[in-house]
Design an enzyme around this catalytic site. Structure first.
Site, PDB file in Angstrom:
ATOM      1  N   HIS A 150       0.832  -1.208   0.000  1.00  0.00           N
ATOM      2  CA  HIS A 150       0.000   0.000   0.000  1.00  0.00           C
ATOM      3  C   HIS A 150       0.861   1.250   0.000  1.00  0.00           C
ATOM      4  O   HIS A 150       2.093   1.199   0.047  1.00  0.00           O
ATOM      5  CB  HIS A 150      -0.952   0.001   1.200  1.00  0.00           C
ATOM      6  N   CYS A 158       3.442  -4.731   6.638  1.00  0.00           N
ATOM      7  CA  CYS A 158       3.127  -4.583   5.215  1.00  0.00           C
ATOM      8  C   CYS A 158       4.365  -4.169   4.427  1.00  0.00           C
ATOM      9  O   CYS A 158       5.418  -3.907   4.988  1.00  0.00           O
ATOM     10  CB  CYS A 158       2.036  -3.531   5.031  1.00  0.00           C
TER      11      CYS A 158
END
Length: 429
Positions: A150, A158
């Site tokens: 992202h 992430c």
């Protein structure tokens, strides 16, 4: 002197990786429709130059240590070539797989991304779910959720990019799905699995897991096509063929399997070159240990990047830039110092080099990748249609010319009698 040169080369590679693709020139404020925003003209021109149809399949590769995300795209001949390379802005934890919710580890392994994994409404600008946990992760009892690629440059497990970067990555995936691809393969590795890097990390607690991932890495390096990935006996298996009755269950015993003959020949040649390079690397690194930095140490070397940015913007730097090669004695002393507390005397520390039994030569022999179970001897393999490609060590490897790769257009499944299995493209009928 050689060791200093190695460290310098690693640092230089980190500095150069993705430096042309930071995309800081893109003004996000001018993007009216981020979901449908087209790829820039320079990308389209590069695809045309490499004979890549605009909506042909893609594959994503991540290398944690150097902090790089690559987008690979299928050319007209159905082999994949890299089309874009981005410097990952932030990834949390250290090298090694994600094991449980909250450990801040970013996933490592092979994942399938479908259109449903795209999140156009992410609070981190745009996001693509990695698909963790996959069948292997589940078989190992690993937990975690919402592990993404992202924007926003802030990570808790992430792979976080800048908004400018994720805008482009999202566009690559969107166009591929529009072209008919239903599953994009994500390959997340701790590092490029070259002989030099495997030797440098030969003493890691994750070494056996990484050797398993390397089989898939090698399959792609030889074929330049995403491997067929399955799971049985709680392990990944790649490009394996079974008879009609053979079923692959994540935790169940693997059925009789074999590597397609032509592919087995190509892999045998690749591994032979790798073994020579690995032996040379182990000798060069004898008596040395790679110190892997903490996330805090990685952040410290890129602290200046946060100046003038929002507080949420948190680049983490790379392990190559913050890590270093150390002598065994120095590493042991450092670990001993870290275990000491005011109320507890320092305990003798053993260097990571000694964490696995046997002599250096014996460990080196253990580290060589065995031929896949059931693979036919190269001398007995039939001669398919062939072409010459270069492997990672620069030598020519003979591999067959594949037809259209069904795995690039459909989610990997165990083939049934109505579908032509992937391996049929590697052997004569």
């Amino acid at each position: 002197m050689r060791l200093k040169n190695i460290a310098f080369i690693l640092l230089l590679a980190t500095t150069l990786a993705g430096c042309n693709d930071t995309l800081d020139s893109v003004d996000i404020s001018t993007v009216k429709n981020k979901v449908e925003h087209p790829l820039p003209a320079r990308r389209i021109a590069e695809m045309q130059k490499k004979n890549m149809p605009r909506t042909s399949p893609i594959m994503i590769r991540i290398f944690k240590e150097e902090g790089v995300l690559e987008v690979w795209k299928a050319k007209a001949d159905n082999r994949f070539d890299v089309i874009a390379s981005y410097q990952i802005c932030a990834w949390s934890g250290k090298l090694g797989p994600k094991v449980k919710e909250g450990d801040r580890q970013a996933p490592e392994g092979f994942y399938n991304l479908t259109p449903a994994h795209l999140n156009p409404n992410s609070k981190y600008y745009l996001a693509i779910n990695t698909g963790f946990p996959n069948r292997f992760d589940q078989a190992m009892g690993r937990t975690g959720s919402n592990l993404m690629i992202h924007g926003a440059c802030s990570s808790s497990g992430c792979y976080s990019m800048t908004d400018e970067q994720v805008l482009e990555i999202y566009a690559f995936a969107r166009d591929a799905f529009k072209g008919g691809q239903t599953s994009v393969q994500l390959q997340a590795f701790p590092f490029r699995m070259t002989a030099e890097n495997m030797a440098r990390h030969r003493n890691s607690e994750h070494h056996d897991f990484w050797k398993m991932l390397k089989v898939g890495y090698d399959n792609f390096e030889v074929t330049k096509r995403p491997p067929e990935v399955n799971v049985c006996e709680k392990k990944y298996v790649f490009n394996q063929q079974t008879d009609a009755s053979g079923k692959l269950g994540s935790a169940e015993a693997c059925p009789p399997m074999s590597t397609p003959p032509a592919l087995a020949m190509a892999l045998a040649s690749y591994e032979k070159t790798y073994d020579v390079a690995y032996e040379k690397a182990v000798k060069k690194l004898d008596g040395m240990v790679w110190y892997e930095p903490s996330e805090a140490e990685r952040k410290a070397i890129v602290a200046d990047k946060r100046k003038g940015r929002d507080l949420a913007y948190a680049p983490t730097g790379t392990s190559l830039a913050a890590g270093k090669l150390m002598k065994e004695e120095e590493f042991a002393a450092l670990m001993q110092k870290r275990t000491a507390t005011p109320n507890k005397p320092a305990q003798p520390a053993v260097a990571a080099v000694s964490s696995r039994p046997g002599t250096a030569a014996e460990r080196m022999k253990q580290d060589r990748l065995p031929q896949a179970a059931g693979s036919p001897a190269p001398a007995q393999a039939p001669a398919p249609a062939e072409t010459q490609v270069a492997n990672t060590e620069g030598t020519a490897t003979t591999v067959p010319i594949p037809a259209q790769n069904p795995l690039a257009y459909a989610a990997p499944q165990i083939p049934d009698d109505r579908k032509k299995p992937f391996w049929k493209f590697w052997a004569k009928e």
